[in-house]
Design a protein around this motif. Structure first.
Motif, PDB file in Angstrom:
ATOM      1  N   ASP A   1       1.652 -13.955  -8.101  1.00 16.08           N
ATOM      2  CA  ASP A   1       0.926 -13.657  -9.332  1.00 16.08           C
ATOM      3  C   ASP A   1      -0.532 -14.090  -9.226  1.00 16.08           C
ATOM      4  N   GLU A   2      -0.774 -15.241  -8.607  1.00 18.66           N
ATOM      5  CA  GLU A   2      -2.155 -15.710  -8.451  1.00 18.66           C
ATOM      6  C   GLU A   2      -2.938 -14.798  -7.507  1.00 18.66           C
ATOM      7  N   VAL A   3      -2.282 -14.334  -6.445  1.00 16.25           N
ATOM      8  CA  VAL A   3      -2.930 -13.384  -5.534  1.00 16.25           C
ATOM      9  C   VAL A   3      -3.294 -12.105  -6.292  1.00 16.25           C
ATOM     10  N   ALA A   4      -2.361 -11.625  -7.137  1.00 19.78           N
ATOM     11  CA  ALA A   4      -2.620 -10.416  -7.910  1.00 19.78           C
ATOM     12  C   ALA A   4      -3.791 -10.617  -8.872  1.00 19.78           C
ATOM     13  N   ALA A   5      -3.863 -11.802  -9.505  1.00 21.07           N
ATOM     14  CA  ALA A   5      -4.949 -12.077 -10.451  1.00 21.07           C
ATOM     15  C   ALA A   5      -6.296 -12.113  -9.736  1.00 21.07           C
ATOM     16  N   ARG A   6      -6.343 -12.694  -8.541  1.00 26.19           N
ATOM     17  CA  ARG A   6      -7.606 -12.773  -7.804  1.00 26.19           C
ATOM     18  C   ARG A   6      -7.965 -11.459  -7.115  1.00 26.19           C
ATOM     19  N   SER A   7      -7.053 -10.502  -7.176  1.00 28.17           N
ATOM     20  CA  SER A   7      -7.317  -9.195  -6.566  1.00 28.17           C
ATOM     21  C   SER A   7      -7.491  -8.108  -7.611  1.00 28.17           C
ATOM     22  N   ALA A   8      -7.651  -8.514  -8.868  1.00 29.15           N
ATOM     23  CA  ALA A   8      -7.717  -7.544  -9.967  1.00 29.15           C
ATOM     24  C   ALA A   8      -9.142  -7.218 -10.377  1.00 29.15           C
ATOM     25  N   THR A   9     -10.122  -7.659  -9.640  1.00 32.11           N
ATOM     26  CA  THR A   9     -11.511  -7.371  -9.984  1.00 32.11           C
ATOM     27  C   THR A   9     -11.842  -5.914  -9.689  1.00 32.11           C
ATOM     28  N   PRO A  10     -12.779  -5.325 -10.456  1.00 27.53           N
ATOM     29  CA  PRO A  10     -13.111  -3.906 -10.235  1.00 27.53           C
ATOM     30  C   PRO A  10     -13.861  -3.650  -8.935  1.00 27.53           C
ATOM     31  N   PHE A  11     -14.476  -4.679  -8.382  1.00 25.54           N
ATOM     32  CA  PHE A  11     -15.229  -4.509  -7.148  1.00 25.54           C
ATOM     33  C   PHE A  11     -14.328  -4.799  -5.953  1.00 25.54           C
ATOM     34  N   VAL A  12     -14.124  -3.778  -5.130  1.00 22.22           N
ATOM     35  CA  VAL A  12     -13.162  -3.883  -4.036  1.00 22.22           C
ATOM     36  C   VAL A  12     -13.501  -5.038  -3.100  1.00 22.22           C
ATOM     37  N   GLY A  13     -14.774  -5.213  -2.812  1.00 18.27           N
ATOM     38  CA  GLY A  13     -15.161  -6.250  -1.864  1.00 18.27           C
ATOM     39  C   GLY A  13     -14.903  -7.655  -2.354  1.00 18.27           C
TER      40      GLY A  13
ATOM     41  N   ARG B   1     -12.226  -8.598  -4.063  1.00 11.82           N
ATOM     42  CA  ARG B   1     -10.794  -8.869  -4.201  1.00 11.82           C
ATOM     43  C   ARG B   1     -10.306  -9.775  -3.077  1.00 11.82           C
ATOM     44  N   LEU B   2      -9.372 -10.629  -3.408  1.00 14.89           N
ATOM     45  CA  LEU B   2      -8.802 -11.528  -2.411  1.00 14.89           C
ATOM     46  C   LEU B   2      -8.145 -10.725  -1.286  1.00 14.89           C
ATOM     47  N   THR B   3      -7.433  -9.665  -1.655  1.00 12.92           N
ATOM     48  CA  THR B   3      -6.765  -8.860  -0.633  1.00 12.92           C
ATOM     49  C   THR B   3      -7.773  -8.250   0.335  1.00 12.92           C
ATOM     50  N   SER B   4      -8.914  -7.793  -0.193  1.00 12.66           N
ATOM     51  CA  SER B   4      -9.916  -7.190   0.676  1.00 12.66           C
ATOM     52  C   SER B   4     -10.515  -8.216   1.620  1.00 12.66           C
ATOM     53  N   ARG B   5     -10.746  -9.418   1.124  1.00 12.23           N
ATOM     54  CA  ARG B   5     -11.357 -10.454   1.958  1.00 12.23           C
ATOM     55  C   ARG B   5     -10.456 -10.865   3.114  1.00 12.23           C
ATOM     56  N   PHE B   6      -9.129 -10.630   2.953  1.00  6.45           N
ATOM     57  CA  PHE B   6      -8.198 -10.969   4.029  1.00  6.45           C
ATOM     58  C   PHE B   6      -7.720  -9.719   4.779  1.00  6.45           C
ATOM     59  N   GLY B   7      -8.470  -8.631   4.598  1.00  5.20           N
ATOM     60  CA  GLY B   7      -8.216  -7.429   5.379  1.00  5.20           C
ATOM     61  C   GLY B   7      -6.973  -6.655   5.009  1.00  5.20           C
TER      62      GLY B   7
ATOM     63  N   GLU C   1       0.673  -5.457   0.733  1.00  5.57           N
ATOM     64  CA  GLU C   1       0.419  -5.645   2.165  1.00  5.57           C
ATOM     65  C   GLU C   1       0.166  -7.108   2.494  1.00  5.57           C
ATOM     66  N   LEU C   2      -0.579  -7.811   1.627  1.00  2.00           N
ATOM     67  CA  LEU C   2      -0.848  -9.226   1.880  1.00  2.00           C
ATOM     68  C   LEU C   2       0.435 -10.050   1.844  1.00  2.00           C
ATOM     69  N   VAL C   3       1.313  -9.733   0.885  1.00  2.15           N
ATOM     70  CA  VAL C   3       2.597 -10.445   0.811  1.00  2.15           C
ATOM     71  C   VAL C   3       3.428 -10.181   2.058  1.00  2.15           C
ATOM     72  N   GLN C   4       3.442  -8.933   2.529  1.00  2.00           N
ATOM     73  CA  GLN C   4       4.180  -8.626   3.757  1.00  2.00           C
ATOM     74  C   GLN C   4       3.665  -9.436   4.936  1.00  2.00           C
ATOM     75  N   ARG C   5       2.343  -9.487   5.097  1.00  2.00           N
ATOM     76  CA  ARG C   5       1.766 -10.135   6.270  1.00  2.00           C
ATOM     77  C   ARG C   5       1.958 -11.645   6.236  1.00  2.00           C
ATOM     78  N   THR C   6       1.911 -12.232   5.048  1.00  8.69           N
ATOM     79  CA  THR C   6       1.998 -13.692   4.958  1.00  8.69           C
ATOM     80  C   THR C   6       3.429 -14.205   4.937  1.00  8.69           C
ATOM     81  N   THR C   7       4.341 -13.452   4.318  1.00  5.81           N
ATOM     82  CA  THR C   7       5.724 -13.926   4.200  1.00  5.81           C
ATOM     83  C   THR C   7       6.666 -13.253   5.179  1.00  5.81           C
ATOM     84  N   LEU C   8       6.171 -12.201   5.879  1.00  3.89           N
ATOM     85  CA  LEU C   8       6.951 -11.477   6.893  1.00  3.89           C
ATOM     86  C   LEU C   8       8.175 -10.778   6.318  1.00  3.89           C
TER      87      LEU C   8
END
Length: 472
Positions: free
Chosen positions: A55-67, A69-75, A81-88
């Protein structure tokens, strides 16, 4: 205050120590069940922390500017996709955790960023108490969330509290905590009770999503995917239940001729042989049976002036040598000669002669396999599928040429027996043998089922069974 990562490292060390210090295989039964219960509690608490983190990842990735977003900063493209990569975990699991977070984690205030009340605060409390995990949260909330605005806030909160009480084991009937599947049943009841518009909106969505798609033929067959309307699925389930019911036991009639040195009737098995098919395989075979009955009913629209007909082509020399391939015209894929014999045995055959250049030299007429009068007579004699223990009724069976039609076997009641689609299609591979003795079918079972391997007359016909009783 100890940082969260240190707590998680300590927890991982404790789990490793617990695994290293005790062999699960050595635990007594009671301790094993207690350990399993404790592991379930621990898993639900870890899943609660996972939901909060997602939920915290989703909140930090909810900004209108793509760059930003937390998800964007981690590629990563998105939260999933971020949950898949981190939790496998698999994409489906990541999606489930994300949906659970939306249900029990409040949205953020636009100005302060403070978390607001979640949609299901009582279920959230049950999550914090370790009574539910991801499965439980989704079981309790999915159906009510699907109703959307058709369910008012007060009704949603009332159902939320009732479902949380059931999950915690403090409901009005004082029942113990329920598993996710039973919680889903309770949630379904609440969703149907408080949905003001009834089933119509859901039915419209289901009608829009319905469909069946055949994939590209591959090594293991043709994949099928799609979505059935509930009533269609229920009808199919009824057909499966009717065909797969183990209600019929083995019925051996008294053979008048037994030239084997095998067993007498006193050696006959008294219960049905084991069916090694999986549930999915059985339902496939039930679908094949239903399709065959529908095609033979003459109730379907015609194609090119004829009833929908499965056409399988094979070279006569390949069939006589029992070597080579046959081809299903509708898909253009090769099938076994056994499949070709199966189709020919239950339908019609037509012989076409070509010269070496491919010119049609002779076009034979269709040779109808058994007519309706022969079928009635064979059904009266056999009563249903001839294989002992099979419960498929006569109306759903196919007629098998004991002496193959392709090798000159006669289309006569003395050469035809009832077999269900499954036993007809795989008769050559399952160890059952059938022969005719003066017009009476005899069956020899596989050695694993009948060590004596005697030829035995088999029937499910009530008339023949009554005659047998009267003779004794």
């Amino acid at each position: 205050m100890k940082p969260l990562l240190e707590h998680l490292d300590d927890l991982a060390s404790l789990v490793d120590s617990a695994r290293a210090g005790s062999e699960v295989s050595t635990l007594p039964d009671a301790e094993l069940v207690e350990a399993l219960t404790a592991v379930g509690r621990l898993q639900r608490r870890v899943e609660a922390l996972l939901i909060d983190a997602v939920d915290e990842v989703a909140a930090r990735s909810a900004t209108p500017f793509v760059g930003d977003r937390l998800t964007s900063r981690f590629g990563c493209h998105d939260v999933n996709e971020l949950v898949q990569r981190t939790t496998l975990v698999a994409p489906q699991t990541a999606s489930r955790v994300t949906r659970a977070a939306r249900a029990v984690c409040g949205e953020r205030a636009l100005v302060s960023g403070e978390a607001l009340e979640p949609l299901f605060p009582a279920v959230r409390a049950a999550l914090d108490a370790g009574a539910v995990g991801v499965d439980g949260v989704l079981a309790a909330t999915t159906e009510i969330l699907t109703a959307g605005r058709r369910v008012g806030r007060d009704e949603r909160l009332f159902a939320d509290q009732a479902l949380a009480d059931v999950a915690l084991g403090c409901g009005p009937d004082a029942a113990p905590p329920v598993c996710a599947d039973l919680l889903r049943v309770q949630a379904h009841a609440w969703a149907t009770a408080i949905d003001q518009d009834g089933a119509e909106p859901k039915e419209a969505l289901q009608a829009h999503k319905r469909g069946v798609t055949l994939g590209t033929p591959g090594l293991h067959g043709v994949p099928v995917r799609g979505m059935l309307l509930p009533e269609v699925a229920a009808q199919f389930q009824q057909i499966c239940d009717a065909l797969l019911s183990p209600r019929a036991g083995v019925r051996f009639d008294t053979p008048e001729h037994d030239d084997d040195q095998g067993a007498s009737d006193s050696d006959a098995p008294t219960s049905g042989p084991a069916d090694t098919r999986t549930r999915a395989q059985k339902q496939h075979d039930a679908l094949a049976t239903a399709l065959g009955v529908a095609a033979a009913s003459r109730q379907l629209p015609t194609v090119g002036g004829a009833a929908p007909t499965l056409v399988v082509s094979v070279r006569e020399e390949d069939l006589s040598r029992d070597s080579g391939h046959a081809y299903v015209d509708a898909l253009g894929v090769p099938v076994s000669l056994g499949a070709a014999r199966h189709v020919a045995c239950r339908g019609v055959t037509q012989r076409i002669s070509l010269d070496d250049a491919g010119r049609i030299r002779r076009l034979g007429t269709e040779e109808r396999v058994f007519n309706k009068h022969q079928r009635r007579a064979i059904a009266l004699r056999d009563g249903g599928c001839l294989i002992p223990g099979c419960s498929v009724p006569a109306a759903w069976c196919e007629i098998h040429h004991v002496d193959e039609h392709a090798r000159g076997g006669a289309t006569h009641t003395d050469n035809g027996v009832l077999l269900c689609w499954f036993h007809h299609r795989f008769l050559d591979t399952h160890g059952w043998s059938i022969r005719m003795d003066q017009g009476v079918p005899l069956v020899k079972a596989p050695r694993w089922y009948d060590p004596g391997r005697g030829w035995r007359a088999v029937t499910r016909s009530p008339t023949r069974l009554r005659s047998r009783v009267l003779r004794t």
